[in-house]
Design a protein around this motif. Structure first.
Motif, PDB file in Angstrom:
ATOM      1  N   GLY A  92      86.643 -25.737 -11.276  1.00 54.42           N
ATOM      2  CA  GLY A  92      85.985 -25.720 -10.100  1.00 54.42           C
ATOM      3  C   GLY A  92      84.935 -26.487  -9.930  1.00 54.42           C
ATOM      4  N   GLY A  93      85.061 -27.778 -10.381  1.00 53.78           N
ATOM      5  CA  GLY A  93      84.047 -28.917 -10.324  1.00 53.78           C
ATOM      6  C   GLY A  93      82.865 -28.773 -11.346  1.00 53.78           C
ATOM      7  N   VAL A  94      83.203 -27.812 -12.506  1.00 61.02           N
ATOM      8  CA  VAL A  94      82.058 -27.497 -13.287  1.00 61.02           C
ATOM      9  C   VAL A  94      82.333 -27.998 -14.871  1.00 61.02           C
ATOM     10  CG1 VAL A  94      80.516 -25.737 -14.267  1.00 61.02           C
ATOM     11  CG2 VAL A  94      80.939 -25.946 -11.926  1.00 61.02           C
ATOM     12  N   HIS A  95      81.902 -28.473 -15.633  1.00 59.84           N
ATOM     13  CA  HIS A  95      82.060 -28.679 -16.980  1.00 59.84           C
ATOM     14  C   HIS A  95      81.335 -27.862 -17.780  1.00 59.84           C
ATOM     15  CE1 HIS A  95      83.203 -30.934 -20.591  1.00 59.84           C
ATOM     16  NE2 HIS A  95      82.073 -30.774 -21.051  1.00 59.84           N
ATOM     17  N   TYR A  96      81.940 -26.906 -18.576  1.00 56.48           N
ATOM     18  CA  TYR A  96      81.298 -25.614 -19.243  1.00 56.48           C
ATOM     19  C   TYR A  96      81.505 -26.459 -20.857  1.00 56.48           C
ATOM     20  CZ  TYR A  96      82.425 -23.106 -15.230  1.00 56.48           C
ATOM     21  OH  TYR A  96      82.452 -22.746 -14.158  1.00 56.48           O
ATOM     22  N   ARG A  97      80.369 -25.918 -21.489  1.00 58.23           N
ATOM     23  CA  ARG A  97      80.151 -26.234 -23.028  1.00 58.23           C
ATOM     24  C   ARG A  97      79.762 -24.908 -23.754  1.00 58.23           C
ATOM     25  NH1 ARG A  97      76.794 -28.195 -26.768  1.00 58.23           N
ATOM     26  NH2 ARG A  97      77.529 -29.876 -28.263  1.00 58.23           N
ATOM     27  N   SER A  98      80.456 -24.498 -24.621  1.00 56.15           N
ATOM     28  CA  SER A  98      79.898 -23.141 -25.442  1.00 56.15           C
ATOM     29  C   SER A  98      79.908 -23.701 -26.872  1.00 56.15           C
ATOM     30  CB  SER A  98      81.129 -22.166 -25.420  1.00 56.15           C
ATOM     31  OG  SER A  98      81.343 -21.865 -23.984  1.00 56.15           O
ATOM     32  N   GLU A  99      78.955 -23.494 -27.447  1.00 50.69           N
ATOM     33  CA  GLU A  99      78.537 -23.932 -28.858  1.00 50.69           C
ATOM     34  C   GLU A  99      78.404 -22.492 -29.513  1.00 50.69           C
ATOM     35  OE1 GLU A  99      75.577 -26.246 -31.631  1.00 50.69           O
ATOM     36  OE2 GLU A  99      75.269 -26.404 -29.652  1.00 50.69           O
ATOM     37  N   GLU A 118      77.629 -27.656 -16.018  1.00 53.01           N
ATOM     38  CA  GLU A 118      76.966 -28.770 -15.251  1.00 53.01           C
ATOM     39  C   GLU A 118      78.270 -29.160 -14.336  1.00 53.01           C
ATOM     40  OE1 GLU A 118      75.330 -33.222 -15.954  1.00 53.01           O
ATOM     41  OE2 GLU A 118      75.426 -31.754 -17.572  1.00 53.01           O
ATOM     42  N   GLN A 119      77.769 -29.268 -12.895  1.00 50.67           N
ATOM     43  CA  GLN A 119      78.405 -29.703 -11.891  1.00 50.67           C
ATOM     44  C   GLN A 119      79.023 -31.071 -12.242  1.00 50.67           C
ATOM     45  OE1 GLN A 119      75.975 -29.188  -8.546  1.00 50.67           O
ATOM     46  NE2 GLN A 119      77.598 -27.658  -7.561  1.00 50.67           N
ATOM     47  N   VAL A 120      80.093 -31.600 -12.180  1.00 55.04           N
ATOM     48  CA  VAL A 120      80.964 -32.797 -12.210  1.00 55.04           C
ATOM     49  C   VAL A 120      81.029 -33.619 -10.796  1.00 55.04           C
ATOM     50  CG1 VAL A 120      81.621 -32.424 -14.593  1.00 55.04           C
ATOM     51  CG2 VAL A 120      82.960 -31.945 -12.693  1.00 55.04           C
ATOM     52  N   GLY A 121      81.164 -34.775 -11.214  1.00 59.12           N
ATOM     53  CA  GLY A 121      81.626 -35.670  -9.886  1.00 59.12           C
ATOM     54  C   GLY A 121      80.314 -35.613  -8.871  1.00 59.12           C
ATOM     55  N   VAL A 126      76.201 -28.818   0.301  1.00 56.80           N
ATOM     56  CA  VAL A 126      76.457 -27.290   0.215  1.00 56.80           C
ATOM     57  C   VAL A 126      77.131 -26.842  -1.093  1.00 56.80           C
ATOM     58  CG1 VAL A 126      78.351 -25.856   1.370  1.00 56.80           C
ATOM     59  CG2 VAL A 126      77.250 -27.406   2.888  1.00 56.80           C
ATOM     60  N   GLN A 127      77.788 -27.545  -1.740  1.00 51.95           N
ATOM     61  CA  GLN A 127      77.965 -27.233  -3.286  1.00 51.95           C
ATOM     62  C   GLN A 127      76.906 -26.992  -4.141  1.00 51.95           C
ATOM     63  OE1 GLN A 127      80.877 -30.341  -3.656  1.00 51.95           O
ATOM     64  NE2 GLN A 127      82.695 -28.799  -4.083  1.00 51.95           N
ATOM     65  N   ARG A 128      75.854 -27.895  -3.796  1.00 52.11           N
ATOM     66  CA  ARG A 128      74.700 -27.877  -4.676  1.00 52.11           C
ATOM     67  C   ARG A 128      73.957 -26.705  -4.257  1.00 52.11           C
ATOM     68  NH1 ARG A 128      74.425 -34.123  -4.249  1.00 52.11           N
ATOM     69  NH2 ARG A 128      73.530 -33.729  -2.288  1.00 52.11           N
ATOM     70  N   LEU A 129      73.756 -26.260  -3.093  1.00 58.35           N
ATOM     71  CA  LEU A 129      73.047 -25.269  -2.429  1.00 58.35           C
ATOM     72  C   LEU A 129      73.784 -23.979  -2.872  1.00 58.35           C
ATOM     73  CD1 LEU A 129      72.399 -26.140   1.119  1.00 58.35           C
ATOM     74  CD2 LEU A 129      70.590 -25.724  -0.590  1.00 58.35           C
ATOM     75  N   VAL A 130      75.088 -23.945  -2.969  1.00 59.61           N
ATOM     76  CA  VAL A 130      75.877 -22.747  -3.463  1.00 59.61           C
ATOM     77  C   VAL A 130      75.566 -22.543  -5.103  1.00 59.61           C
ATOM     78  CG1 VAL A 130      78.014 -21.521  -4.101  1.00 59.61           C
ATOM     79  CG2 VAL A 130      77.464 -22.530  -1.926  1.00 59.61           C
ATOM     80  N   TRP A 131      75.486 -23.621  -5.723  1.00 55.76           N
ATOM     81  CA  TRP A 131      75.369 -23.589  -7.280  1.00 55.76           C
ATOM     82  C   TRP A 131      73.874 -23.210  -7.361  1.00 55.76           C
ATOM     83  CZ3 TRP A 131      77.866 -24.522 -11.604  1.00 55.76           C
ATOM     84  CH2 TRP A 131      76.996 -24.844 -12.942  1.00 55.76           C
ATOM     85  N   ARG A 132      73.044 -23.806  -6.707  1.00 56.15           N
ATOM     86  CA  ARG A 132      71.433 -23.237  -6.756  1.00 56.15           C
ATOM     87  C   ARG A 132      71.345 -21.930  -6.641  1.00 56.15           C
ATOM     88  NH1 ARG A 132      66.637 -25.332  -8.802  1.00 56.15           N
ATOM     89  NH2 ARG A 132      65.011 -24.402  -7.731  1.00 56.15           N
TER      90      ARG A 132
END
Length: 162
Positions: A92-99, A118-121, A126-132
């Motif tokens: 979904g346009g996000v890079h996930y990292r689990s440690e 973290e959003q990628v690309g 609008v995507q940044r507003l929704v993310w926020r």
């Protein structure tokens, strides 16, 4: 662009104490095939690439969250046996990292879990507003899910050492 539009990453850190030694916790975390039996939040694990647990091992993990089934393809990107592993995923346009870091604590272990998204690309405004606006809600849900996973991991590791 206003600063309130620029948030592109979120992260959390959780800990879980267990009386099990790091090796027992490691065995639980890295036993992908047993994950649906150990982790109450995991419905299914399908191996995609690689036997065992090593850098490059890929699998699809399916969970039901908020009444909806969702699958993510995950890959192991770092392994330090009995002490640390990193798993990453993209969706979904996000890079996930689990440690997962396993810190010896007397005869037991403190499991330290770090998660980031973290959003990628180049996300649109609008995507940044929704993310926020909704990223914090996503982190709360992730935190709740991971607290349950950590408790499940600790219980399984403790059961293996009895």
């Amino acid at each position: 662009m206003p600063a309130w539009v620029m948030a592109t990453s979120h992260s959390i850190e959780l800990t879980q104490a267990t009386t099990a030694p790091p090796a027992a916790v490691w065995d639980v975390i890295t036993d992908l095939d047993a994950a649906p039996d150990v982790l109450s939040g995991v419905d299914r694990v399908e191996r995609i690439e690689g036997p065992g647990y090593a850098v490059g091992t890929r699998w699809r993990e399916t969970r039901t969250m908020m009444g909806k089934s969702a699958s993510e393809e995950m890959v192991v990107t770092a392994v330090e046996p009995t002490s640390r592993t990193v798993v990453e995923a993209d969706g979904g346009g996000v890079h996930y990292r689990s440690e997962f870091e396993l810190v010896p604590d007397g005869s037991g272990t403190t499991i330290v879990f770090r998660f980031s998204g973290e959003q990628v690309g180049t996300p649109s405004v609008v995507q940044r507003l929704v993310w926020r606006a909704f990223g914090g809600l996503g982190l709360k849900l992730t935190s709740k899910v991971m607290r349950t996973d950590l408790a499940d991991i600790a219980a399984a590791a403790e059961a293996r050492t009895v």
